[in-house]
Design an enzyme around this catalytic site. Structure first.
Site, short mmCIF file in Angstrom:
data_model
loop_
_atom_site.label_atom_id
_atom_site.label_comp_id
_atom_site.label_asym_id
_atom_site.label_seq_id
_atom_site.Cartn_x
_atom_site.Cartn_y
_atom_site.Cartn_z
N GLY A 1 -3.56 -2.58 7.57
CA GLY A 1 -4.11 -1.26 7.35
C GLY A 1 -4.95 -1.08 6.10
N LYS B 1 4.10 -4.80 -2.02
CA LYS B 1 5.42 -5.40 -2.10
C LYS B 1 5.50 -6.83 -1.60
CE LYS B 1 8.34 -1.35 -1.55
NZ LYS B 1 9.20 -0.74 -0.54
P1 AMP Z 1 0.44 -2.75 1.47
O1 AMP Z 1 0.61 -1.60 2.43
O2 AMP Z 1 1.71 -3.47 1.14
O3 AMP Z 1 -0.68 -3.67 1.85
O4 AMP Z 1 0.07 -2.09 0.09
C1 AMP Z 1 -1.08 -1.34 -0.09
C2 AMP Z 1 -0.90 -0.49 -1.31
O5 AMP Z 1 -0.65 -1.30 -2.43
C3 AMP Z 1 -2.11 0.35 -1.63
O6 AMP Z 1 -1.78 1.70 -1.46
C4 AMP Z 1 -2.40 0.02 -3.07
O7 AMP Z 1 -2.69 1.15 -3.86
C5 AMP Z 1 -1.11 -0.59 -3.56
N1 AMP Z 1 -1.32 -1.49 -4.69
C6 AMP Z 1 -2.17 -2.50 -4.80
N2 AMP Z 1 -2.13 -3.07 -6.01
C7 AMP Z 1 -1.22 -2.38 -6.71
C8 AMP Z 1 -0.72 -2.49 -8.05
N3 AMP Z 1 -1.18 -3.43 -8.89
N4 AMP Z 1 0.23 -1.62 -8.45
C9 AMP Z 1 0.69 -0.68 -7.59
N5 AMP Z 1 0.27 -0.53 -6.33
C10 AMP Z 1 -0.68 -1.37 -5.89
#
Ligand code: AMP
Length: 398
Positions: free
Chosen positions: A356, A200
């Site tokens: 994380g 996000k």
């Molecule tokens: P964050 O905790 O914000 O660093 O997000 C990590 C998560 O983002 C992980 O579980 C990934 O699977 C997810 N993620 C990364 N790239 C994508 C994408 N293109 N579409 C959906 N989820 C994603």
């Protein structure tokens, strides 16, 4: 040498706030990843080697209302004893008569683990009376819990006032974290690239804004990249998007241009017709994803594009995966970034991985020893890079 390394803890009872919030198997309660415990060992060992004794306090999970067996720190006792090669004692209440007696009778070289601090609501509330009770257990207070340094809880910050300044210490883990973060934030050699990924935009706005003041390049990958693509008029199919952040994304791009910071967005993506490892996959430009498809990883051109930036950098900060790396079909982009960072590090760059999921990715791909520093504190590292003052750090310093 640091204050902690210089101090001789002989005959002192060191009350150490550690972060033993480790994942446990749901049925056997076996520890599934002991990284956080291992990270605290050097601090504990130094005190024991000096001829001091150690009282460990931590939280585990998020207990709702008092004592809950699944969140008991007794589940880590055997493993901790093995790692330290000392039979660790256990107080089944972190305050009260038994904790007081066990702490008082502790001899040099002995270790006592207190039950989960969060069995008391007072811990998270930062209750002073509770902090004072904890403080009575030790002669000195050592904060080695970087993972909770962004919380003003009783044991992480409030407790500090019950120890004079010369009896408050950063442990070695905390010191390492602070030094690594300081090096990146305030002493970075240029070019400095920040690689920001994950799901996000809203979670990462503050960190990006703070980094716009410091980095020369910012790579944006992961799900959040598609909000930027759409904001610039791109077609993103059913990729992750925060429509309420389109304006923010444009503002970030404009600010970056005004500050001469290069923003790098992925030129192409691995797209899927489903959020699943069984999905059909294809490749598309990240700003031209067909309807019904979603971008789940950065594709080869983007990997190359990002690797080129990383390899010419002298300082590298990485937070957040480039794709859905938990699924094997969409892990290649994140892995390519890890490889590029490892190579740049080998050639002399300073690389810090924090947050994380990028830490999990680095561990999963076996790159932990190929980067300069892997932070143990997800939320804490994020807040540090957002430019906030962390209560757990301020409490030791003030
Ligand atoms: P964050 O905790 O914000 O660093 O997000 C990590 C998560 O983002 C992980 O579980 C990934 O699977 C997810 N993620 C990364 N790239 C994508 C994408 N293109 N579409 C959906 N989820 C994603």
């Amino acid at each position: 040498m640091s204050k902690f390394s210089n101090h001789n803890f002989a005959n002192q009872k060191a009350l150490i706030r550690v972060d033993f919030n480790v994942p446990l198997d749901k049925s056997t309660f076996a520890i599934t990843d002991d990284t956080r415990i291992r990270a605290a060992l050097p601090t504990i060992q130094k005190i024991l080697n000096d001829g001091g004794s150690v009282i460990l306090m931590s939280h585990l999970g998020r207990p709702k209302d008092g004592q809950e067996d699944k969140y008991s720190l007794k589940h880590i006792l055997a493993h901790l004893s093995n790692l330290l090669n000392v039979k660790v004692k256990f107080a089944d209440d972190c305050i009260g008569v038994s904790a007081t007696e066990l702490a008082a009778s502790l001899k040099a070289g002995e270790v006592l683990l207190l039950e989960n601090l969060r069995f008391y609501k007072e811990e998270e509330k930062g209750d002073e009376a509770f902090a004072e009770k904890l403080s009575k257990l030790g002669d000195v207070w050592v904060n080695d819990a970087f993972g909770t340094a962004h919380r003003a809880h009783a044991s992480t910050a409030v407790i500090a006032k019950f120890f004079p300044k010369e009896k408050r210490f950063f442990g070695l883990l905390m010191e390492g974290e602070v030094n690594a973060a300081e090096k990146v934030l305030h002493n970075s050699e240029k070019p400095f690239v920040a690689i920001i990924g994950g799901a996000k935009v809203s979670d990462k706005i503050l960190i990006i804004e703070n980094l716009l003041e410091r980095a020369t390049d910012i790579i944006i990958g992961g799900g959040m990249a598609y909000t930027f693509m759409k904001a610039q008029g791109g077609q993103i199919g059913k990729s992750l998007c925060e429509d309420e952040r389109l304006q923010t994304a444009l503002e970030i791009l404009n600010k970056a241009a005004a500050k001469n910071v290069n923003i790098h967005l992925p030129s192409d993506s691995v797209i899927a017709d489903n959020f699943s490892n069984e999905a059909n996959v294809s490749i598309a430009p990240s700003n031209n994803i067909p309807d019904g498809w979603m971008g789940l990883d950065i594709a080869e051109n983007a990997q190359q594009q990002f690797a080129n930036v990383i390899k010419k950098s002298k300082t590298i900060l990485w937070n957040g995966p480039m794709g859905v790396f938990e699924m094997s079909k969409f892990q290649h982009g994140t892995k390519a970034i890890a490889i590029a960072i490892a190579e740049a590090t080998k050639n002399g760059a300073f690389s810090l991985v924090g947050g994380g999921d990028s830490v999990a990715a680095v561990n999963q791909f076996g790159f932990t020893n190929k980067v300069s520093y892997v932070s143990t504190g997800g939320g804490a590292m994020l807040e540090y890079f957002e430019g906030k003052i962390l209560p757990g750090i301020a409490a030791v310093n003030e």
